[in-house]
Write an enzyme that holds these catalytic residues in place. Structure first.
Site, PDB file in Angstrom:
ATOM      1  N   LYS A  60       0.829  -1.210   0.000  1.00 59.28           N
ATOM      2  CA  LYS A  60       0.000   0.000   0.000  1.00 59.28           C
ATOM      3  C   LYS A  60       0.866   1.265   0.000  1.00 59.28           C
ATOM      4  O   LYS A  60       0.494   2.291  -0.572  1.00 59.28           O
ATOM      5  CB  LYS A  60      -0.968   0.008   1.182  1.00 59.28           C
ATOM      6  CG  LYS A  60      -2.318  -0.598   0.863  1.00 59.28           C
ATOM      7  CD  LYS A  60      -2.357  -2.093   0.846  1.00 59.28           C
ATOM      8  CE  LYS A  60      -2.394  -2.754  -0.486  1.00 59.28           C
ATOM      9  NZ  LYS A  60      -2.451  -4.221  -0.422  1.00 59.28           N
ATOM     10  N   GLY A 192       0.146 -14.398 -13.338  1.00 54.67           N
ATOM     11  CA  GLY A 192      -0.983 -14.422 -12.408  1.00 54.67           C
ATOM     12  C   GLY A 192      -1.649 -13.060 -12.311  1.00 54.67           C
ATOM     13  O   GLY A 192      -1.040 -12.100 -11.830  1.00 54.67           O
ATOM     14  N   GLY A 194      -3.971 -12.120 -10.334  1.00 47.16           N
ATOM     15  CA  GLY A 194      -4.716 -12.094  -9.086  1.00 47.16           C
ATOM     16  C   GLY A 194      -4.446 -10.784  -8.366  1.00 47.16           C
ATOM     17  O   GLY A 194      -4.076  -9.773  -8.986  1.00 47.16           O
ATOM     18  N   ILE A 196      -2.097  -9.813  -6.094  1.00 46.36           N
ATOM     19  CA  ILE A 196      -0.724  -9.285  -6.083  1.00 46.36           C
ATOM     20  C   ILE A 196      -0.336  -8.819  -7.488  1.00 46.36           C
ATOM     21  O   ILE A 196       0.235  -7.734  -7.665  1.00 46.36           O
ATOM     22  CB  ILE A 196       0.279 -10.354  -5.585  1.00 46.36           C
ATOM     23  CG1 ILE A 196       0.016 -10.684  -4.113  1.00 46.36           C
ATOM     24  CG2 ILE A 196       1.725  -9.878  -5.774  1.00 46.36           C
ATOM     25  CD1 ILE A 196       0.949 -11.725  -3.522  1.00 46.36           C
ATOM     26  N   GLY A 283      -0.519 -17.296  -6.265  1.00 47.79           N
ATOM     27  CA  GLY A 283      -1.128 -17.804  -5.033  1.00 47.79           C
ATOM     28  C   GLY A 283      -0.075 -18.142  -3.994  1.00 47.79           C
ATOM     29  O   GLY A 283       1.130 -18.060  -4.244  1.00 47.79           O
ATOM     30  N   ARG A 284      -0.534 -18.491  -2.802  1.00 53.25           N
ATOM     31  CA  ARG A 284       0.374 -18.754  -1.688  1.00 53.25           C
ATOM     32  C   ARG A 284       0.047 -20.113  -1.060  1.00 53.25           C
ATOM     33  O   ARG A 284      -1.061 -20.617  -1.205  1.00 53.25           O
ATOM     34  CB  ARG A 284       0.268 -17.621  -0.650  1.00 53.25           C
ATOM     35  CG  ARG A 284       0.736 -16.289  -1.233  1.00 53.25           C
ATOM     36  CD  ARG A 284       0.581 -15.147  -0.256  1.00 53.25           C
ATOM     37  NE  ARG A 284       1.394 -15.283   0.934  1.00 53.25           N
ATOM     38  CZ  ARG A 284       2.693 -14.956   1.011  1.00 53.25           C
ATOM     39  NH1 ARG A 284       3.320 -14.476  -0.041  1.00 53.25           N
ATOM     40  NH2 ARG A 284       3.345 -15.112   2.142  1.00 53.25           N
ATOM     41  N   ASP A 324      -3.554 -17.561   7.531  1.00 52.18           N
ATOM     42  CA  ASP A 324      -3.205 -18.139   6.227  1.00 52.18           C
ATOM     43  C   ASP A 324      -2.863 -19.618   6.300  1.00 52.18           C
ATOM     44  O   ASP A 324      -2.911 -20.314   5.286  1.00 52.18           O
ATOM     45  CB  ASP A 324      -1.983 -17.408   5.636  1.00 52.18           C
ATOM     46  CG  ASP A 324      -2.336 -16.098   4.964  1.00 52.18           C
ATOM     47  OD1 ASP A 324      -3.465 -15.607   5.159  1.00 52.18           O
ATOM     48  OD2 ASP A 324      -1.477 -15.549   4.242  1.00 52.18           O
ATOM     49  N   ALA A 332      -5.500 -10.533   5.805  1.00 56.17           N
ATOM     50  CA  ALA A 332      -5.046 -10.144   7.136  1.00 56.17           C
ATOM     51  C   ALA A 332      -6.219 -10.018   8.107  1.00 56.17           C
ATOM     52  O   ALA A 332      -6.128 -10.466   9.265  1.00 56.17           O
ATOM     53  CB  ALA A 332      -4.285  -8.824   7.051  1.00 56.17           C
ATOM     54  N   HIS A 456     -23.369  14.999   2.517  1.00 57.37           N
ATOM     55  CA  HIS A 456     -23.213  15.488   1.148  1.00 57.37           C
ATOM     56  C   HIS A 456     -22.140  16.567   1.110  1.00 57.37           C
ATOM     57  O   HIS A 456     -22.135  17.441   1.969  1.00 57.37           O
ATOM     58  CB  HIS A 456     -24.529  16.086   0.643  1.00 57.37           C
ATOM     59  CG  HIS A 456     -24.396  16.686  -0.720  1.00 57.37           C
ATOM     60  ND1 HIS A 456     -24.338  15.899  -1.853  1.00 57.37           N
ATOM     61  CD2 HIS A 456     -24.273  17.980  -1.131  1.00 57.37           C
ATOM     62  CE1 HIS A 456     -24.196  16.695  -2.907  1.00 57.37           C
ATOM     63  NE2 HIS A 456     -24.155  17.962  -2.494  1.00 57.37           N
TER      64      HIS A 456
END
Ligand code: FAD
Ligand code: NAI
Length: 477
Positions: A60, A192, A194, A196, A283-284, A324, A332, A456
């Site tokens: 991030k 990949g 995905g 990441i 993937g992991r 995980d 997370a 608003h």
């Protein structure tokens, strides 16, 4: 440490699952230790696991830096802000990322002190049992043995490698390598498409790389709402990410300056592409190396995950596993919530994690976020639903931001109007999704959201308008 021995609870792993579990256990009055082996330069511990060190936080940080650069280069001019000689200092950007990571490492160490969690730096290995207590040997630098009645395993995951393309983190990069590329590669390959692949591909594309993403599946972002995935593919392609779907990688050759990838495209034609660097993000896999699972008979499933029931109990008495390293999404916040729930269960409380309301966020630009069921899942399950969408192009705040791509969609049960899902692509939807999560947790209907006053001008008005759209009565579109 010795005066607190034996511990009531020992947590193995100090990632978001483990460190939060340890804090919650300590809050509940347990003598708690957390063992973690992550080490930063100089031999100091680096609490926070994959998330803090080579995952959520550094990605991030780089997404923000690269987004700032892209905005300065492409978006500032329409505000009348002209910048001459815009440049990026990659070393400085990486140093800032490391500083952000370091602040998070130190923050967790502070939280441990504040909550009286004993931290032990080193790898924890099950040694056996002494009465009703588990004994755990800890390797260097702590080199000690501790025991506890309850153990929470939170050892996380590691990147899956592409057969025939071992990670060297010079040319073939895993997530750690992708977050530390020292210069902007001219040609960046990503295997990949995905989470990441899209986030890291976006970072380096914004900084000037030509990015090609090779994805095995024929569909793009299959887990997301179809309309969201379609819009995302359109926007990413427009930004210059070359996303190739339905490919089969047939070979990867690593040279000193480049890496060559042979693959078959979706039509089955042989192709070759050469890149300066190749990120592999396919993937992991669960990480249990050195845990001593076999020694104590801890059951793993066929894919190497620690086998647990719905309450994160393993086959061993008073041994739990979270995050995980067990089934479920590798996120997370899922790890954290499982950690809290397990600590509460050890205390005899009724901790619970609702898997139906775990939000997903992809921090690209536009951002993508969702919670609950997609339309395609509901159709497959034969559930009657109504859905309503509202585009950011009709939202005043988005116009003021100059960020009008995307929409918010609310999906509700056709009979009860109960919200079954929220799907969004656009500015700050990573923050907007919390409203959908809260609404679903409280069993809200789309009418409930439609009747709530939203400030608003805010992006959150798009959520309210999407809820109004379920009943075909938007006010601003
Ligand atoms: P981990 O964070 O992997 O922590 C496990 C810890 O245990 C590590 O420190 C490890 O060294 C230690 N350990 C392992 N074995 C032992 C042992 N025997 N003894 C002592 N210590 C041990 N998720 C999100 O929700 N949002 C995001 O934005 C996000 N971004 C990501 C970006 C990237 C590039 C990656 C790779 C992942 C990202 N994730 C994100 C996923 C997130 O990082 C993981 O889901 C999360 O870290 C899992 O937490 P955990 O506590 O289960 O394990
Ligand atoms: P992923 O599961 O998100 O994506 C992997 C992609 O690689 C899939 O699309 C898959 O079809 C493809 N793939 C698999 N084998 C392939 C092959 N041989 N050739 C080409 N494509 C292939 O996994 P990713 O991106 O590695 O991330 C791992 C996990 O980390 C994610 O599942 C997510 O849980 C977590 N994460 C979360 C983030 C977030 O919440 N914003 C950010 C980054 C990671």
């Amino acid at each position: 440490m010795a005066d607190r021995q034996p511990f009531d609870v020992v947590v193995i792993g100090g990632g978001p699952g483990g460190y939060v579990a340890a804090i919650r256990a300590a809050q509940l009055g347990f003598a708690t230790a957390c063992i973690d082996d992550w080490t930063r330069e100089g031999g100091k511990p680096a609490l926070g696991g994959t998330c803090t060190n080579v995952g959520c936080i550094p990605s991030k940080a780089l997404l923000q830096s690269s987004e700032n650069y892209a905005l300065a280069g492409h978006a500032f001019a329409e505000h009348g802000i002209d910048i001459d000689g815009l440049s990026i200092d990659v070393a400085k950007m990486l140093a800032r990322k490391n500083k952000v990571v370091g602040a998070n490492n130190d923050g967790i160490a502070y939280l441990f002190r504040k909550n009286k969690v004993t931290f032990v730096h080193g790898r924890g290995t099950f040694a056996g049992k002494d009465g009703d207590r588990w004994t755990i040997d800890i390797g260097a630098p702590a080199a000690t043995t501790i025991s506890a009645r309850n153990v929470i395993i939170a050892t996380g995951s590691a990147p899956r490698a592409l057969p025939g393309a071992a990670y060297d983190n010079v040319r073939v990069l895993d997530n750690a390598g992708a977050l530390a590329i020292p210069d902007v590669p001219k040609r960046l390959g990503v295997v990949g498409a995905g989470v990441i692949g899209l986030e890291m591909g976006s970072v380096w594309r914004r900084l000037g790389s030509e990015v090609t993403i090779l994805e095995a599946l024929p569909t793009f972002l299959g887990a997301a709402d179809e309309a969201v995935a379609k819009e995302a593919l359109k926007q990413f392609t427009k930004q210059g990410l070359a996303i190739k779907l339905g490919v089969t990688i047939t070979g990867v050759k690593t040279g000193t300056d480049a890496v060559t990838v042979d693959y078959k495209d979706a039509s089955g034609n042989a192709q070759t592409a050469t890149f300066d660097r190749l990120i592999v993000s396919i993937g992991r896999v669960p990480f249990t190396n050195g845990l001593g699972a076999a020694k104590v008979g801890l059951k793993l499933d066929g894919r190497g995950f620690v086998e647990v029931d719905a309450e994160c109990r393993t086959n061993l008495p008073n041994v739990y596993a979270i995050g995980d390293v067990v089934r479920g999404p590798m996120l997370a916040h899922k790890a954290e919530d499982e950690g809290i729930a397990v600590a509460e269960r050890i205390a005899g409380q009724h901790g619970h994690v609702d898997f139906n309301t775990i939000p997903w966020v992809i921090y690209t630009s536009p951002e993508i976020a969702w919670v609950g069921m997609t339309e395609q899942q509901l159709r497959a399950d034969g559930v009657a639903f109504r859905s309503g969408s509202f585009p950011f192009s009709a939202n005043g705040r988005a116009r003021a931001l100059g960020d009008t791509v995307g929409f918010v969609k609310i999906v509700a049960d056709a009979h009860t109007d109960r919200i079954l899902g929220m799907h969004a692509i656009g500015p700050w939807v990573s923050e907007l999704i919390a409203e959908g999560v809260v609404a679903m947790e409280f069993g809200a209907s789309s009418e409930d959201i439609a009747r709530i006053v939203h400030a608003h001008p805010t992006l959150s008005e798009a959520t309210r308008e999407a809820a109004l759209a379920v009943d075909k009565r938007t006010l601003n579109f």
